[in-house]
Each structure stands twice: as C-alpha cells, then as structure tokens.
Design a protein around this motif. Structure first.
Motif, PDB file in Angstrom:
ATOM      1  N   UNK A 146       0.838  -1.210   0.000  1.00 10.75           N
ATOM      2  CA  UNK A 146       0.000   0.000   0.000  1.00 10.75           C
ATOM      3  C   UNK A 146       0.870   1.257   0.000  1.00 10.75           C
ATOM      4  N   UNK A 147       1.861   1.278   0.870  1.00 11.84           N
ATOM      5  CA  UNK A 147       2.765   2.437   0.926  1.00 11.84           C
ATOM      6  C   UNK A 147       3.522   2.594  -0.398  1.00 11.84           C
ATOM      7  N   UNK A 148       3.921   1.469  -0.983  1.00 10.09           N
ATOM      8  CA  UNK A 148       4.639   1.512  -2.256  1.00 10.09           C
ATOM      9  C   UNK A 148       3.776   2.124  -3.356  1.00 10.09           C
ATOM     10  N   UNK A 149       2.485   1.747  -3.407  1.00  6.08           N
ATOM     11  CA  UNK A 149       1.580   2.311  -4.413  1.00  6.08           C
ATOM     12  C   UNK A 149       1.409   3.814  -4.225  1.00  6.08           C
ATOM     13  N   UNK A 150       1.264   4.243  -2.971  1.00  4.57           N
ATOM     14  CA  UNK A 150       1.105   5.670  -2.680  1.00  4.57           C
ATOM     15  C   UNK A 150       2.359   6.435  -3.101  1.00  4.57           C
TER      16      UNK A 150
END
Length: 320
Positions: free
Chosen positions: A10-14
């Motif tokens: 999730x953090x990577x996508x953001x």
C-alpha cells in the motif's frame, strides 16, 4: 507476515503515484493518489464502525453427551450494518478444567452486510469433564487487510461430557444386609430415606431439593432442611479427584460413574464423598436416584483435580 506485506504494498503504491504526479503533473495520477489515500482512511473508519456493532454467540448441545460422542459447537456471527466485511476473525479458547487443558481456536469468515454467518465446528473429546468454549475477541479487517479493529467480548458456553456406563462394573450387594430395607424405610418416612433433623438458613452449595419452600415464603428468606439417614444400611462411595498427569483421573471417574449408576439401579441409596479443591473441604451428596447421580457428577466435573493422593479419603475418615 501477510499484513506487513499488504502495508508495504500500500505504501509503495502511494509513493509511486506521488512520484508520478510530481514528474508528470497528471490529473489522472492525482485522482488515483487521492483515491488511494481516501480508501485507507475510509477503510479504517468503516472497520471501527462495523467492529463496534458486530455480535457473536455460541451454541452447544443440550442434554447429556458421552465421551467420544461428536457434538457441534455453533458460532453465530451477526453483522447488522450495511457494510460487508471481507475478513472477520473469531478468537476463542477450548478447554477442559479437569485437566488444565486449553487450546486456542481462530475462525475466519466474511461478514455479510445485514446478515448472519453460521459456523459449525464438530468436536469429539476422549476425556470426560466440563468443556468450556470462551470467545474472547472479534477481529475485523479492512478491505486492504492493512488495518484491523479488535472488539473484546466475553461469550462463554460449557458442556458436561459424561462417562459411558459399563454394566460390567458392579458391587456385590449381598453383603448389604443390615437394618431396614428401602421399602420399610420409605413407609416409615414417606418415600424418603431420611428424616428432617434441623432447619437452617440456606448456604450457597446446598441442594435445591432440601429447601423448605413454605417456611422460606413465610420468613422471606431461603430455609434448608437438614436430613439424618434412618437406615442402618448406609453405603458411602469416596471419589478421589487425583490426577498424576497421565489422565488417571479419567479412569477413576469412569469407574466411579458406572459403579454409582449400577448401584442405584438396584434401588440402593448411598452417599458420595469427594474432596473439593475449590472450597478446601470434603463434600457429601446423598443419592437416591439416577438424576441425583448425574447432578452430583456434574458438580464434580466443575471441580479442580489435585496431585496429592488420598485427600478425599482423609477427609472422609475425619468426618467418620
């Protein structure tokens, strides 16, 4: 581990969307970035909302259940909200107080919007005693499986597992030959094997059968009849709740239960003695029929075992 991976993803996508927006200055990328950030916040809020309202109940078999007899533990999970939950975990324990045995159980089901999920868990126990099922937590996960909300609950159910009666376990009753027989005794005292010796205030643990209801109504408090046995044919059965770690208690209770049931079938009353580890004293129960045998062993199964030999025998000798 799975949760950590989901959080990292999730953090990577953001971060990717943020970098792309800085480089490209694209409104499409901005919308995607806002959507991802909003999804995380909204998901957390919805999880909190659902967790506060979700309800769990447990059902177990009614009536007598024998050892090695399969019985279901039924979990009912009710989600009264309009928000569906992808993953909902029920954290509970399965224990038998006789042997200090406890096993953790985790059940994972979806939580349908305004719906009820029913999970039946078939169980079979090799040992007798009281089976306790205690639901301690309900864990509600968000859509991304990144965040969860834990709801603490206390839903408890118990079930008594009785030994199987063995007809081969019996006692030579020909030696039981002194004093009045049961018929003579019944005629004397009105179909009972005892007479009232005293009336006193109710003490927790007293049998409901001994309550003097008429006097209790007059005095506005529970009064109990104390009995004294009239027959000289008094039989006593002393049961040791001794456990050495090798499940010897199971064999003791198995033998005692069959013996008690087979003797009462012959119409012979007796008194059961056992040491109560909870109250620290010897307990005695007068038994006149099969129902009282079942009730007495139900109380015994709620006791705790001990590893010191002859506690019940020493307590019985002290009373004698």
């Amino acid at each position: 581990m799975k949760r950590i991976i989901n959080v990292v993803n999730y953090i990577f996508l953001v971060l990717i969307c943020s970098v792309l927006f800085v480089i490209c200055q694209s409104y499409v990328v901005l919308v995607i970035l806002i959507f991802l950030l909003s999804l995380g916040v909204i998901s957390i809020l919805l999880v909190k909302y659902v967790a506060n309202r979700v309800e769990v109940s447990v059902e177990m078999a009614e009536g007598m259940v024998d050892r090695n007899q399969e019985f279901p533990i039924v979990f009912r999970i009710n989600n009264p909200t309009i928000i569906p939950v992808v993953d909902l975990n029920i954290i509970c324990s399965y224990s038998n107080n006789f042997y200090d045995f406890e096993e953790k159980i985790a059940i994972s089901v979806p939580g349908y919007a305004r719906g009820e999920q029913v999970v039946k868990l078939p169980v079979k126990s090799e040992y007798v005693g009281v089976v306790n099922v205690n639901v301690k937590e309900v864990v509600v996960w968000d859509l991304l499986h990144v965040w969860n909300q834990i709801k603490t609950v206390d839903v408890h159910k118990w079930l008594v597992l009785y030994p199987i009666i063995k007809d081969s376990v019996s006692l030579d009753l020909n030696r039981y030959v002194c004093g009045n027989d049961d018929t003579e005794e019944s005629i004397k005292v009105g179909n009972d094997f005892s007479e009232v010796q005293n009336i006193r205030e109710y003490i927790p643990g007293d049998s409901l059968r001994d309550i003097h209801w008429k006097l209790s109504v007059k005095k506005d408090e529970l009064m109990v009849k104390e009995h004294t046995t009239m027959s000289s044919r008094q039989m006593s059965i002393v049961i040791e709740l001794f456990e050495d770690g090798n499940y010897s208690l199971d064999a003791i209770v198995d033998l005692a239960y069959s013996l008690c049931m087979n003797i009462i079938r012959e119409g012979v009353p007796y008194t059961i003695f056992y040491w109560s580890e909870k109250s620290g004293e010897i307990k005695e129960k007068i038994v006149l029929n099969k129902e009282e045998v079942v009730d007495c062993f139900c109380e015994i199964f709620h006791e705790k075992s001990y590893n010191q030999k002859n506690k019940a025998r020493e307590g019985f000798n002290y009373l004698s």
